[in-house]
Scaffold this motif. Structure first.
Motif, PDB file in Angstrom:
ATOM      1  N   GLU A   1      -7.298   1.418  -4.647  1.00 56.23           N
ATOM      2  CA  GLU A   1      -6.248   0.753  -3.861  1.00 56.23           C
ATOM      3  C   GLU A   1      -6.706   0.396  -2.450  1.00 56.23           C
ATOM      4  OE1 GLU A   1      -2.106   1.927  -4.521  1.00 56.23           O
ATOM      5  OE2 GLU A   1      -2.878   3.622  -5.669  1.00 56.23           O
ATOM      6  N   GLU A   2      -7.966   0.683  -2.137  1.00 52.35           N
ATOM      7  CA  GLU A   2      -8.501   0.273  -0.846  1.00 52.35           C
ATOM      8  C   GLU A   2      -8.873  -1.210  -0.880  1.00 52.35           C
ATOM      9  OE1 GLU A   2      -8.642   2.089   1.792  1.00 52.35           O
ATOM     10  OE2 GLU A   2      -8.445   4.153   1.090  1.00 52.35           O
TER      11      GLU A   2
ATOM     12  N   ASP B   1       0.621   4.388   0.539  1.00 48.20           N
ATOM     13  CA  ASP B   1       0.621   5.474   1.529  1.00 48.20           C
ATOM     14  C   ASP B   1       1.154   5.000   2.880  1.00 48.20           C
ATOM     15  OD1 ASP B   1      -1.510   3.834   2.088  1.00 48.20           O
ATOM     16  OD2 ASP B   1      -2.855   5.460   2.695  1.00 48.20           O
ATOM     17  N   THR B   2       1.866   3.877   2.903  1.00 49.58           N
ATOM     18  CA  THR B   2       2.489   3.384   4.134  1.00 49.58           C
ATOM     19  C   THR B   2       3.985   3.211   3.893  1.00 49.58           C
ATOM     20  OG1 THR B   2       2.215   1.010   3.603  1.00 49.58           O
ATOM     21  CG2 THR B   2       0.366   2.134   4.689  1.00 49.58           C
TER      22      THR B   2
ATOM     23  N   ARG C   1       0.850  -1.193   0.000  1.00 53.27           N
ATOM     24  CA  ARG C   1       0.000   0.000   0.000  1.00 53.27           C
ATOM     25  C   ARG C   1       0.880   1.235   0.000  1.00 53.27           C
ATOM     26  NH1 ARG C   1      -5.675   1.344   2.952  1.00 53.27           N
ATOM     27  NH2 ARG C   1      -5.310   3.579   3.210  1.00 53.27           N
TER      28      ARG C   1
ATOM     29  N   ARG D   1       4.070  12.118   0.542  1.00 53.04           N
ATOM     30  CA  ARG D   1       2.622  11.940   0.660  1.00 53.04           C
ATOM     31  C   ARG D   1       2.328  11.119   1.904  1.00 53.04           C
ATOM     32  NH1 ARG D   1       0.661  10.439  -5.519  1.00 53.04           N
ATOM     33  NH2 ARG D   1       1.342  12.369  -6.511  1.00 53.04           N
ATOM     34  N   ARG D   2       1.385  11.563   2.674  1.00 60.04           N
ATOM     35  CA  ARG D   2       1.088  10.899   3.934  1.00 60.04           C
ATOM     36  C   ARG D   2      -0.062   9.908   3.762  1.00 60.04           C
ATOM     37  NH1 ARG D   2       4.035  13.078   7.815  1.00 60.04           N
ATOM     38  NH2 ARG D   2       4.926  15.161   7.477  1.00 60.04           N
ATOM     39  N   ASN D   3      -0.388   9.227   4.864  1.00 61.81           N
ATOM     40  CA  ASN D   3      -1.430   8.197   4.832  1.00 61.81           C
ATOM     41  C   ASN D   3      -2.743   8.751   4.289  1.00 61.81           C
ATOM     42  OD1 ASN D   3       0.492   6.640   6.007  1.00 61.81           O
ATOM     43  ND2 ASN D   3      -0.544   6.365   7.956  1.00 61.81           N
ATOM     44  N   GLY D   4      -3.402   7.938   3.470  1.00 61.86           N
ATOM     45  CA  GLY D   4      -4.732   8.281   3.008  1.00 61.86           C
ATOM     46  C   GLY D   4      -4.803   8.941   1.648  1.00 61.86           C
ATOM     47  N   TRP D   5      -3.672   9.173   0.976  1.00 59.39           N
ATOM     48  CA  TRP D   5      -3.730   9.889  -0.297  1.00 59.39           C
ATOM     49  C   TRP D   5      -4.105   8.983  -1.467  1.00 59.39           C
ATOM     50  CZ3 TRP D   5      -0.735   8.299  -4.332  1.00 59.39           C
ATOM     51  CH2 TRP D   5       0.391   7.524  -4.047  1.00 59.39           C
TER      52      TRP D   5
ATOM     53  N   PRO E   1      -9.636   5.229  -4.332  1.00 54.15           N
ATOM     54  CA  PRO E   1     -10.484   4.097  -3.931  1.00 54.15           C
ATOM     55  C   PRO E   1     -10.040   2.763  -4.525  1.00 54.15           C
ATOM     56  CG  PRO E   1     -11.824   5.986  -4.583  1.00 54.15           C
ATOM     57  CD  PRO E   1     -10.424   6.313  -4.946  1.00 54.15           C
TER      58      PRO E   1
END
Length: 323
Positions: free
Chosen positions: A257-258, A144-145, A142, A248-252, A255
């Motif tokens: 990639e969720e 954003d991690t 993922r 880029r931080r978490n959550g960017w 949908p």
């Protein structure tokens, strides 16, 4: 002298000359091949046959993509990814952050790590991103991690059933089991701390620059009918590796990639492949009438099979990414 009696004229043969009278014969029934059908009826039969060919090719393509062909594609992509990652590790150019060695953002699917779970026999190359298309080739990181081995919680997703089913037995992973991840910064080792399902308590935050965690995610439920999300948490037991600044931080992420989301960006490919399949089916229906049955099918079946697999492969990207 008496004239001879008149001889009656013979009955007119079928299709006799004009001027001969006789009862008109009713037209025969239409031939089974439709040769006597009007053009509109023949066009309708061709369209119906083409539609049935498209439906059959797509259904067979789906069955093959999610089973045999999908597993073969996964194995091939894994081999290619492993060769690329091994070369990068040897040259010291393997990615350690959101950008590659050239300074550009990592493309989707780029190999970033090698995941080993000895208890499950899992040995998989991890690609960058978690879209349905990326997870066809293997587990995905993922974006954003942080990468495994660094501070914070790294997240890796994998399929439960299709395309090699790399996380098919993730729910059997016992507490205390070891997970190893090789990245451009070396090998990171984790110890499993628990398995979570929907409604279970969340683990304590892994905050701090000296702590790291890994979360593996897949689907739960009956085959190809996901009922929820399964998570395996593991704590980092090796020293934390320094990570580059994260732009880029978490959550960017989007949908697609969720967890349990499909990729709507696959619609253009689905449309184009379906159009090509329909045109090929129409051509096969026309050739069946003109050239004959066996000659047509010998040529059409391979083409329809390949196009059916292409349609199914593109359409599979619309399905939830953890299937």
């Amino acid at each position: 002298m008496t004239p001879p009696p008149a001889v009656p004229a013979p009955p007119a043969a079928h299709g006799g000359r004009a001027g001969h009278s006789g009862p008109a014969r009713p037209p025969g029934p239409p031939r089974p091949d439709g040769g006597s059908a009007p053009p509109a009826a023949r066009a309708g039969l061709a369209l119906t046959g083409a539609a049935l060919c498209v439906l059959a090719a797509v259904l067979l393509g789906f069955a093959a993509s999610l089973t045999v062909v999908g597993h073969l594609q996964h194995a091939r992509d894994q081999q290619v990814g492993y060769d690329d990652l091994r070369e990068q590790l040897a040259e010291g150019t393997a990615p350690v952050g959101q950008r590659g060695n050239d300074g550009k953002p990592l493309p989707l699917g780029a190999p970033v790590a090698l995941l080993d779970i000895p208890a499950l026999g899992v040995h998989e190359v991890v690609g960058e991103g978690t879209t349905s298309g990326v997870l066809m080739s293997g587990p995905g990181h993922r974006r954003d991690t942080p990468l495994p081995g660094q501070a914070g919680t790294a997240v890796i997703m994998g399929r439960q059933w299709g395309y090699g089913s790399p996380f098919g037995r993730l729910d059997t992973l016992a507490r205390g089991a070891t997970i190893e991840v090789m990245t451009g910064q070396g090998k990171a080792r984790y110890r499993v701390s628990g398995v979570r399902r929907a409604g279970d308590a969340l683990p304590a935050p892994s905050g701090g620059s000296d702590r790291g965690r890994l979360t593996l995610i897949t689907a739960t439920g009956a085959p190809y009918t996901p009922a929820g999300v399964l998570r395996v948490d593991a704590e980092l037991t090796t020293p934390v590796r320094p990570g580059p600044p994260r732009e880029r931080r978490n959550g960017w992420i989007g949908p697609a990639e969720e967890a349990l989301h499909g990729d709507n960006g696959a619609w253009p490919a689905v449309f184009l492949w379906t159009l090509g399949l329909f045109l090929a089916a129409l051509t096969a229906a026309w050739a069946h009438r003109v050239r004959g049955r066996w000659q047509t099918w010998l040529c059409a079946v391979p083409v329809l099979t390949v196009l059916g697999l292409a349609v199914a492969g593109a359409a599979t990207r619309l399905l939830p990414n953890l299937l």
